[in-house]
Motif scaffolding. Structure first.
Motif, PDB file in Angstrom:
ATOM      1  N   LEU A 126       0.729  -1.077   0.017  1.00 54.50           N
ATOM      2  CA  LEU A 126       0.161   0.117   0.098  1.00 54.50           C
ATOM      3  C   LEU A 126       0.857   1.159   0.071  1.00 54.50           C
ATOM      4  N   PRO A 127       0.609   2.281  -0.884  1.00 53.74           N
ATOM      5  CA  PRO A 127       1.314   3.535  -0.658  1.00 53.74           C
ATOM      6  C   PRO A 127       1.269   4.088   0.678  1.00 53.74           C
ATOM      7  N   ILE A 129       1.208   6.932   1.739  1.00 55.67           N
ATOM      8  CA  ILE A 129       0.111   8.191   1.794  1.00 55.67           C
ATOM      9  C   ILE A 129      -1.379   7.649   2.190  1.00 55.67           C
ATOM     10  N   ILE A 130      -1.614   6.654   1.653  1.00 57.52           N
ATOM     11  CA  ILE A 130      -2.830   5.831   1.897  1.00 57.52           C
ATOM     12  C   ILE A 130      -3.012   5.493   3.504  1.00 57.52           C
ATOM     13  N   LEU A 133      -3.409   8.619   5.404  1.00 58.87           N
ATOM     14  CA  LEU A 133      -4.729   9.220   5.248  1.00 58.87           C
ATOM     15  C   LEU A 133      -5.760   8.492   5.817  1.00 58.87           C
ATOM     16  N   ALA A 134      -5.540   7.088   6.294  1.00 51.98           N
ATOM     17  CA  ALA A 134      -6.516   6.469   6.869  1.00 51.98           C
ATOM     18  C   ALA A 134      -6.112   6.693   8.372  1.00 51.98           C
ATOM     19  N   THR A 215       6.584  14.283   2.806  1.00 49.62           N
ATOM     20  CA  THR A 215       5.043  13.558   2.810  1.00 49.62           C
ATOM     21  C   THR A 215       4.338  14.563   3.823  1.00 49.62           C
ATOM     22  N   LEU A 219       0.854  16.610   3.377  1.00 50.29           N
ATOM     23  CA  LEU A 219      -0.390  16.298   4.047  1.00 50.29           C
ATOM     24  C   LEU A 219      -0.682  17.700   4.833  1.00 50.29           C
TER      25      LEU A 219
END
Lengths: 586, 353
Positions: A126-127, A129-130, A133-134, A215, A219
């Motif tokens: 999974l990236p 960033i995902i 985000l979660a 990163t 965000l």
């Protein structure tokens, strides 16, 4: 990675620090200094607004002002602290968390470890960033949330690195040896394992620092990170972008800050890699150390065995010199070598590794690496003269076949054998595919490759080592060349297969009246196979013998005698007698 | 999958084949059956990985709402709402049901293609995703085009040009340029592109997502840094391949540079570059999420930011699920491509992983 060009006089100088390491470290040091001093020095000017709102760059405000008339540069400098602190804490979290998970996996049983490794793989698919985000969605957006999110998102990389490194280092010989010697486990860990995993972990850490700052700024930029009135670079960039029509420079200041920081951290990582892997540099300096004097002193002793080049000469070399190119005083690797191979003759070139025998052979085949240059009084293959200043003549493709040492690495792993075997004749003889395959089958049969039809459809890795070498010989034979250069053709093979392959070469030599130059370090092989033998040492030809002389042990040079004595064959060893007086040493 | 860590472990590219065939190999007609068997095992292995990711994603997105500190329903309706409103939302989310029932409802909803409705505008999440996914996908695909059309050829060209001396000037310039481009985050590239091409030159719109023109700048922004990264990988791989012995074999056939490149270098570079390229492509997906916000593109990236800020949990769950599945599918596609390009991975990667 940057290439550090080492001067020839490196000698015993200590490891040099790569430029990237220095630049990265200095860059990060400056940024850390700014993080400490920024709020102190520019805190007030960053908070106080002037009358000019969203003004462009001026002498007073280098990057203009924001919507409240505050100086963008001052705010960027002040924001350094929060940005860097967040980056460092998130990285520390990633290292700590990942290291912990990795260590637990290392210490736990095989099944748990296997499952853990699969889970890490999943997580890594999974990236980040995902994942981040979660996590941001669970806890409300804010500075702490982002730090935790990035720390967790980047931790599996460290978990996997720790797990992989600990197991690979743990199985290394020196660790096993230490265990066997009874060194206590904590000492093994401290002395042998930690130093060996430290540098990859450091490298990954600096990469992680760069990515986490970038990163997290991202965000904050999209509004999920640091919330006003606190400021970091990402949030400054977002407000700069909002005012971009009035003051485009406002977005540039935080952009430059983010890029420079990311660049410094990744340069540091590159530098660490270059610094922790000095092997390449050492090899170069060692090569540079072996000076030319030995090679030049040998040229006096060289034996002139040149015969005139005629139609029946497959290879003719006269006074060949090979040296490293691109330098006026390049290293002499081969000096004053002369040799001939007549058609139908097998000529051996024997010597220890580094004696220049392979370089001589590769010059004859015109396959020298680009770093090496050569000159000679004469060099011709199958009667076609070759000029070092010009591209090798096209006749080389058909006149000269080459068999290399290691059949496992000499075939292109990504292509089927058929395509590789037929390529030369398809390109140079413009033979149709079907005709080429028929010819390839003939040659495969001649080289006694089993199931030749099937081999054409196979990939190299589907063949055994011996079969591959036979296929290699078939490929070299496909043009029925006048000269076959075999560079240690049996060294990489099993002893049982070696004799077969040598017999095959001899058979081919006989059937096609082909000249063979056989390079070997094994004087027994050469003595049994060849008509004549050249002994090479330190870039020059030391001695030129008939194999009958060699078998009888009628050698004049102490070096050749030592080669004979060192050979495994006791039969030969017993017959050795030196015909000339031995001058001590050499 | 590889990641940054695989740069650290120095892996020999185009390494030795793992297992050499034994002397007594099966006869010709068995070979093809072997190959299909290998493919079957390989595909099953990949499929297993995909199922694993789907399960993991379902678990993550389902647990997401459970982990929210305090009352998720309160976050949705806001501090000023009455207790009745909070209870109503709680009911709709099923938060009062037993844990296992909630999990069952979530999974069965996913299987039926029902991800719930948005709390902001009552729109079904599946519909929301269907609207926005094509936009995100086109930006990501455009970025991929940039990577493939710029990153790959540049890497090969620099390595190939440097194979005969005189390479210092070229490789120095390249190192600086690629290092710099690789260090540019997508959102900064995007910002700079807007300043230069939209504001100063006025060639392209600053607002993205409006027709093809609106996609050019976002795609370059998304693709530039990965293109630089992949060009470095490709260059390193090409150099390594050029140093392999089979290139010497190919040179001994006296074929043209072009034939050497296309026939012998590229097939081997493609496999090793693709392996590392996998993470770069997945990262590209993450970059798209951020870049959408620079250009105000109505894709999943801008949507998830809005949804997070408004605590629209069903939307967050749906989008994370979608993005995760997309990443998993990219990985799977790359694995299959690898199997086609280099049959050796069928044996090395078989059912494991």
């Amino acid at each position: 990675m940057t290439d550090v060009v080492l001067p020839t006089t490196v000698g015993r100088s200590r490891r040099r620090y790569p430029a990237s390491l220095l630049v990265g470290a200095v860059g990060l040091a400056v940024i850390v200094l700014l993080a400490v001093l920024g709020p102190v020095l520019w805190g007030t000017s960053a908070a106080s607004g002037s009358g000019q709102l969203r003004a462009g760059p001026s002498a007073e405000h280098w990057f203009g002002t924001d919507a409240q008339g505050r100086d963008v540069l001052a705010r960027t400098l002040v924001a350094t602290r929060l940005t860097i602190v967040m980056g460092v804490v998130a990285t520390a979290l990633a290292v700590g968390l990942g290291g912990l998970v990795g260590a637990v996996l290392v210490l736990s049983g095989n099944r748990v470890r296997w499952l853990g490794a699969r889970a890490i793989d999943l997580w890594l698919a999974l990236p980040p960033i995902i994942v981040a985000l979660a996590i941001t969605a669970i806890f409300r957006p804010g500075a702490v949330t982002v730090v935790v999110a990035i720390g967790i998102a980047f931790s599996p990389q460290f978990a996997r690195l720790t797990n992989n490194l600990a197991s690979s280092v743990g199985g290394k010989d020196f660790v096993v040896t230490a265990h066997l010697l009874g060194v206590p486990a904590p000492t093994v860990l401290a002395r042998h394992i930690v130093p060996n995993i430290a540098s990859p972990v450091l490298v990954l850490t600096s990469v992680c620092l760069a990515t986490s700052i970038v990163t997290m700024s991202g965000l904050s930029f999209i509004g999920l990170g640091v919330q006003p009135p606190a400021i970091d670079w990402g949030q400054l960039l977002a407000s700069g972008l909002r005012d971009i029509y009035q003051n485009p420079a406002g977005a540039l200041a935080p952009s430059i800050a983010i890029v420079l920081t990311g660049l410094s951290a990744s340069l540091l990582g590159d530098g660490l890699v270059a610094f922790s892997e000095p092997r390449r540099a050492q090899v170069r300096s060692r090569r540079a150390d072996q000076g030319s004097p030995s090679a030049t002193s040998l040229t006096g002793e060289e034996q002139s065995a040149a015969t005139s080049a005629g139609d029946d000469v497959a290879l003719h070399i006269e006074d060949l010199h090979v040296q490293t190119a691109n330098a006026p005083e390049g290293q002499m690797l081969v000096g004053g070598v002369s040799l001939t191979v007549a058609t139908g003759e097998i000529v051996g070139l024997v010597g220890e590794s580094g004696s220049g025998k392979s370089i001589t052979a590769m010059t004859a085949a015109q396959l020298l690496p680009s770093e090496l240059g050569w000159r000679a009084k004469a060099l011709s293959v199958a009667g076609h003269p070759i000029d070092p200043r010009q591209a090798p003549p096209s006749s080389m493709a058909l006149d000269c076949g080459v068999v290399f040492q290691d059949p496992s690495s000499c075939f292109n792993p990504a292509r089927r054998l058929g395509a590789q075997l037929t390529e030369t004749i398809r390109v140079h003889r413009k033979v149709s595919r079907r005709e080429a395959e028929r010819l390839a089958l003939d040659k495969l049969r001649e080289a006694r490759v089993s199931e030749p039809e099937r081999r054409l459809r196979q990939y190299p890795h589907e063949l055994s080592g011996g079969m591959r070498q036979r296929a290699m010989i078939a490929m070299a034979l496909i043009t029925t060349p006048k000269l076959l250069i075999a560079d240690e053709p049996t060294t990489a093979l099993d002893v049982t297969v070696q004799a077969d392959v040598l017999r095959l070469i001899k058979q081919i030599n006989h059937d096609h009246d082909m000249g063979v130059l056989l390079i070997s370090h094994d004087i027994d092989v050469v003595a049994s196979m060849c008509d004549r033998v050249y002994v090479m040492h330190q870039g020059g030809i030391l001695e030129h013998l008939t194999s009958a002389q060699l078998r009888r042990g009628e050698v004049t040079q102490p070096y050749t005698r030592r080669l004979l004595e060192a050979s495994a064959s006791t039969a030969l060893k017993n017959t050795v007698h030196v015909t000339s007086t031995i001058r001590g040493g050499s | 999958m590889s990641d940054v860590a695989s740069d650290v472990r120095t892996e020999e590219p185009a390494s030795q084949p793992p297992a050499t065939a034994k002397a007594g190999e099966p006869k010709g007609r068995h070979a093809s059956r072997d190959a299909t068997g290998l493919w079957l095992r390989y595909l099953l292995g990949r499929l297993g990985g995909l199922v694993g990711i789907v399960v993991a994603l379902l678990a993550i997105t389902f647990l997401l709402i459970q982990f929210v500190p305090g009352d998720p329903a309160r976050n949705i309706v806001g501090v000023t709402a009455t207790q009745e409103q909070v209870d109503m939302v709680s009911d709709r989310l099923g938060l009062n049901d037993p844990f296992l029932l909630q999990a069952w409802n979530y999974v069965s909803g996913f299987v039926r293609g029902d991800l719930g409705n948005s709390f902001v505008n009552q729109q079904p999440i599946v519909e929301l995703i269907a609207q926005r996914l094509p936009i995100t996908a086109s930006v990501a695909l455009g970025g991929l085009m940039v990577v493939l059309l710029i990153g790959f050829p540049v890497g090969v060209a620099v390595a190939f040009a440097g194979r005969r001396g005189g390479r210092t000037a070229l490789s120095g310039t390249y190192n600086v340029a690629a290092g710099l481009a690789g260090a540019l985050p997508e959102y900064i590239t995007g910002t700079v592109l807007v300043i230069v091409f939209a504001l100063s030159l006025g060639w392209l719109p600053a607002q993205g997502g409006v027709g093809l023109e609106g996609l050019i700048l976002p795609c370059i922004a998304v693709g530039l840094a990965p293109a630089a990264a992949i060009s470095r990988v490709v260059r390193g791989e090409t150099r390594a391949v050029l140093g392999q012995e089979y290139i010497l074999t190919a040179r001994s056939k006296r074929i043209s540079s072009g034939r050497l490149l296309v026939g012998h270098v590229l097939p081997n570079v493609a496999t090793s570059a693709l392996t590392l390229g996998g993470i770069i492509l997945v990262a590209l997906l993450g970059g798209t999420v951020i870049v959408e916000n620079v250009f105000n593109i109505p894709g999943l990236g801008t949507q998830i930011v809005q949804s997070i800020l408004s605590s629209d949990y069903p939307a967050i769950q749906g989008i994370i699920l979608t993005l995760g599945l997309l990443a998993a599918m990219v990985n799977m596609a790359i694995d299959i491509l690898l199997g086609i390009l280099d049959p050796r991975v069928l044996t090395t990667k078989g059912l494991s992983r």
